[in-house]
Scaffold this motif. Structure first.
Motif, short mmCIF file in Angstrom:
data_model
loop_
_atom_site.label_atom_id
_atom_site.label_comp_id
_atom_site.label_asym_id
_atom_site.label_seq_id
_atom_site.Cartn_x
_atom_site.Cartn_y
_atom_site.Cartn_z
N PHE A 194 92.46 32.13 54.80
CA PHE A 194 93.91 31.97 54.92
C PHE A 194 94.60 32.30 53.60
CE2 PHE A 194 93.36 29.34 58.82
CZ PHE A 194 94.36 29.91 59.58
N MET A 195 94.02 31.84 52.48
CA MET A 195 94.60 32.10 51.16
C MET A 195 94.56 33.60 50.84
SD MET A 195 95.69 29.26 49.73
CE MET A 195 95.83 29.74 48.01
N GLU A 196 93.53 34.27 51.30
CA GLU A 196 93.39 35.71 51.04
C GLU A 196 94.35 36.53 51.90
OE1 GLU A 196 89.98 39.25 51.28
OE2 GLU A 196 89.61 37.29 52.18
N ASP A 197 94.28 36.36 53.22
CA ASP A 197 95.03 37.24 54.12
C ASP A 197 96.54 36.99 54.06
OD1 ASP A 197 92.62 38.24 54.78
OD2 ASP A 197 92.69 37.73 56.91
N SER A 198 96.93 35.79 53.71
CA SER A 198 98.37 35.50 53.59
C SER A 198 98.96 36.10 52.33
CB SER A 198 98.61 33.99 53.58
OG SER A 198 98.04 33.41 52.40
N GLY A 199 98.10 36.39 51.35
CA GLY A 199 98.57 36.87 50.06
C GLY A 199 98.85 35.75 49.08
N ALA A 200 98.55 34.49 49.47
CA ALA A 200 98.83 33.35 48.60
C ALA A 200 98.01 33.40 47.32
CB ALA A 200 98.56 32.05 49.35
N ALA A 201 96.73 33.76 47.43
CA ALA A 201 95.87 33.86 46.24
C ALA A 201 96.42 34.92 45.30
CB ALA A 201 94.43 34.18 46.64
N ARG A 202 96.88 36.04 45.85
CA ARG A 202 97.45 37.11 45.03
C ARG A 202 98.74 36.64 44.35
NH1 ARG A 202 97.23 42.68 44.74
NH2 ARG A 202 98.75 43.37 43.20
N LYS A 203 99.58 35.91 45.08
CA LYS A 203 100.84 35.41 44.53
C LYS A 203 100.59 34.48 43.34
CE LYS A 203 105.37 35.11 44.81
NZ LYS A 203 106.25 36.29 44.78
N ALA A 255 89.58 30.88 37.22
CA ALA A 255 89.25 29.45 37.15
C ALA A 255 90.19 28.62 38.02
CB ALA A 255 89.31 28.97 35.70
N ILE A 256 91.48 28.89 37.93
CA ILE A 256 92.44 28.09 38.71
C ILE A 256 92.26 28.33 40.21
CG2 ILE A 256 94.90 27.87 39.25
CD1 ILE A 256 95.47 28.07 36.28
N LEU A 257 92.02 29.57 40.59
CA LEU A 257 91.82 29.84 42.02
C LEU A 257 90.56 29.17 42.54
CD1 LEU A 257 92.87 33.61 42.28
CD2 LEU A 257 94.18 31.60 42.96
N THR A 258 89.46 29.23 41.78
CA THR A 258 88.23 28.59 42.25
C THR A 258 88.35 27.07 42.22
OG1 THR A 258 87.29 28.89 40.03
CG2 THR A 258 86.65 30.47 41.71
N TYR A 259 89.03 26.53 41.21
CA TYR A 259 89.23 25.07 41.16
C TYR A 259 90.12 24.62 42.32
CZ TYR A 259 89.87 20.41 39.21
OH TYR A 259 89.86 19.04 39.02
N GLY A 260 90.94 25.55 42.81
CA GLY A 260 91.77 25.24 43.96
C GLY A 260 91.05 25.36 45.29
N PHE A 302 82.69 26.03 34.15
CA PHE A 302 83.26 24.68 34.23
C PHE A 302 83.85 24.35 35.59
CE2 PHE A 302 86.39 27.56 32.48
CZ PHE A 302 87.61 27.18 33.03
N THR A 303 84.47 25.32 36.28
CA THR A 303 85.05 25.00 37.58
C THR A 303 83.99 24.85 38.67
OG1 THR A 303 85.40 27.34 38.11
CG2 THR A 303 87.22 26.17 37.05
N MET A 304 82.79 25.30 38.40
CA MET A 304 81.72 25.22 39.40
C MET A 304 80.95 23.90 39.31
SD MET A 304 78.74 28.01 40.29
CE MET A 304 77.46 27.54 39.12
N THR A 305 80.67 23.43 38.10
CA THR A 305 79.75 22.29 37.99
C THR A 305 80.22 21.19 37.04
OG1 THR A 305 78.52 23.26 36.13
CG2 THR A 305 77.80 23.85 38.35
#
Length: 438
Positions: free
Chosen positions: A77-86, A112-117, A157-160
């Motif tokens: 949903f984050m990808e196809d909506s364009g939210a991650a890009r925004k 980092a922020i996208l993966t932490y999200g 850091f965002t992974m572990t």
């Protein structure tokens, strides 16, 4: 007999790594490695495969399938909506694009922020590429540096380490130690600060070295020189959701998970529902998004379950009992042996979640029954899963290098520095602190 059993384990691991480096899927490698162990240890063949292997496979899938499913849907949903890009574009405006070093740091921060999200790393890479490529080209930043910055953002850091991250590596220990994703926050913050310092220094060092060698985007291997590599911008003519709308689902996920302490699965389900409501008008092929998001669950969960099934077969051998006794009897704090056992399994399998799953299935109860602080066990085990997992045969390493149009020879040194060495070095002081004060 016990020494022979240990040898068969090492042999199977060697074959597993050999086949992985040659591009075979872990889905077929894990059963083959398991068969080798079963036959060479004189274990009943059908019982070993149907009981030991499939027990580990099914147990992991039972515990984590729904988490993988809703995490995949959330990412889609984050990808196809364009939210991650925004979100990525907004962060780039804040960080700036005036210098080569700022561009590298921008890649780190956005990833980092996208993966932490809670956004899947493969969603993040496709959100990043259309932004990063023109910037690297404009400022003549050697393209091979991209992967160092990217893996720094997604696989450290965002992974572990960072408390509250919704990564699967931070979720798995909660099922075995009864903890939450914010377990041992002080240790996690210390490790986070250390790995950031180390990797920021490395990126500056790597950039200066590249400049001293006269390396640029134009004269080094880059996507423009690889006609097979398509990096078209899928968002070029797309109306993106407003920034406020784009950040709501990741913020909701993090607040529900950390502030309200909701169960991980419930949090992900609610986050997908929020995405469904907010992003529906911005998704063109709505049912395709849902279907692809759901099918994107299959490969990650099967890959990891196959890994864990192999680990269950290993755990049934006499050799594993010898290795376990050796690991748990290492002089000093049990935290040291837990870290070593987990990181070795992650390195051997080439998977952070797979190695951690095997460690928790086979050794988690042993450490828990020692009466140690379960929050410290959680954080040490999670951190141990990130490091040696990113060796050359890691699936994400192989896939992302292919996606960005580079080879191991071109860029793996940056991945090794930022995603293997830096997390391992950062973990050492945290293990010492845990051993002295807990």
């Amino acid at each position: 007999m016990e020494l022979w059993s240990v040898f068969t384990i090492l042999l199977s691991l060697g074959i597993l790594i050999f086949m992985a480096l040659r591009g075979f899927s872990i889905i077929i490698i894990a059963p083959i490695a398991s068969i080798i162990v079963i036959l060479l240890n004189g274990m009943p063949f059908l019982e070993g495969m149907q009981e030991s292997y499939m027990a580990g496979f099914i147990n992991f899938a039972k515990n984590y399938y729904l988490i993988f499913l809703f995490a995949a849907l959330f990412g889609k949903f984050m990808e196809d909506s364009g939210a991650a890009r925004k979100i990525a574009e907004a962060l780039l405006k804040i960080i700036g694009r005036e210098s080569k070093f700022k561009v590298l740091i921008a890649v780190v921060v956005i990833s980092a922020i996208l993966t932490y999200g809670g956004i899947n790393v493969f969603v993040v890479i496709f959100a990043m590429l259309p932004i990063a490529k023109p910037l690297f080209k404009e400022l003549e930043v050697p393209w091979h540096l991209f992967v160092g910055a990217f893996f720094f953002g997604i696989a450290t850091f965002t992974m572990t380490m960072t408390p509250g991250t919704p990564s699967i590596q931070n979720i798995i220990p909660t099922k075995y130690f009864g903890t939450t994703v914010t377990a041992a926050p002080l240790l996690g913050i210390i490790a986070t600060i250390l790995v950031i310092i180390i990797n920021v220094w490395y990126l500056r060092f790597a950039l200066k070295r590249a400049e001293s060698r006269g390396e640029t985007y134009s004269n080094m291997k880059n996507p423009d020189k690889n006609p097979k590599q398509e990096m078209t911008d899928q968002y070029a003519d797309k109306k993106l959701p407003p920034l406020f709308v784009s950040i709501l689902p990741p913020v909701f996920l993090l607040v529900a998970l950390n502030a309200f302490k909701l169960d991980v699965l419930l949090t992900l389900m609610l986050s997908v529902a929020v995405c469904f409501v907010l992003f529906w008008p911005f998704i063109e092929k709505k049912f395709r998004t849902i279907n692809v998001g759901a099918t994107n669950t299959v490969l990650p969960i099967v890959n990891t379950s196959a890994d864990v099934g192999y680990g269950t077969v290993i755990a049934a051998t006499a050799g594993f009992a010898v290795v376990s006794d050796w690991l748990t009897s290492i002089p000093g704090s049990p935290f040291i042996s837990l870290y070593l056992a987990t990181t070795l399994l992650a390195g051997i399998t080439g998977s952070a979640s797979g190695g951690l799953g095997i460690a928790m299935e086979t050794l988690g109860k042993t450490y828990f029954e020692m009466g140690l602080d379960p929050e410290i066990l959680h954080r040490i085990a999670a951190m141990a899963s990130g490091g040696f997992d990113a060796l050359p045969h890691n699936g994400a390493v192989i896939t992302i290098l292919a996606v960005v149009g580079l080879t191991h020879k071109d860029a793996y040194r940056h991945i090794f520095a930022t995603a293997v060495m830096a997390p391992v070095i950062a973990a050492i002081p945290t293990i010492i602190i845990a051993s002295l004060f807990y």
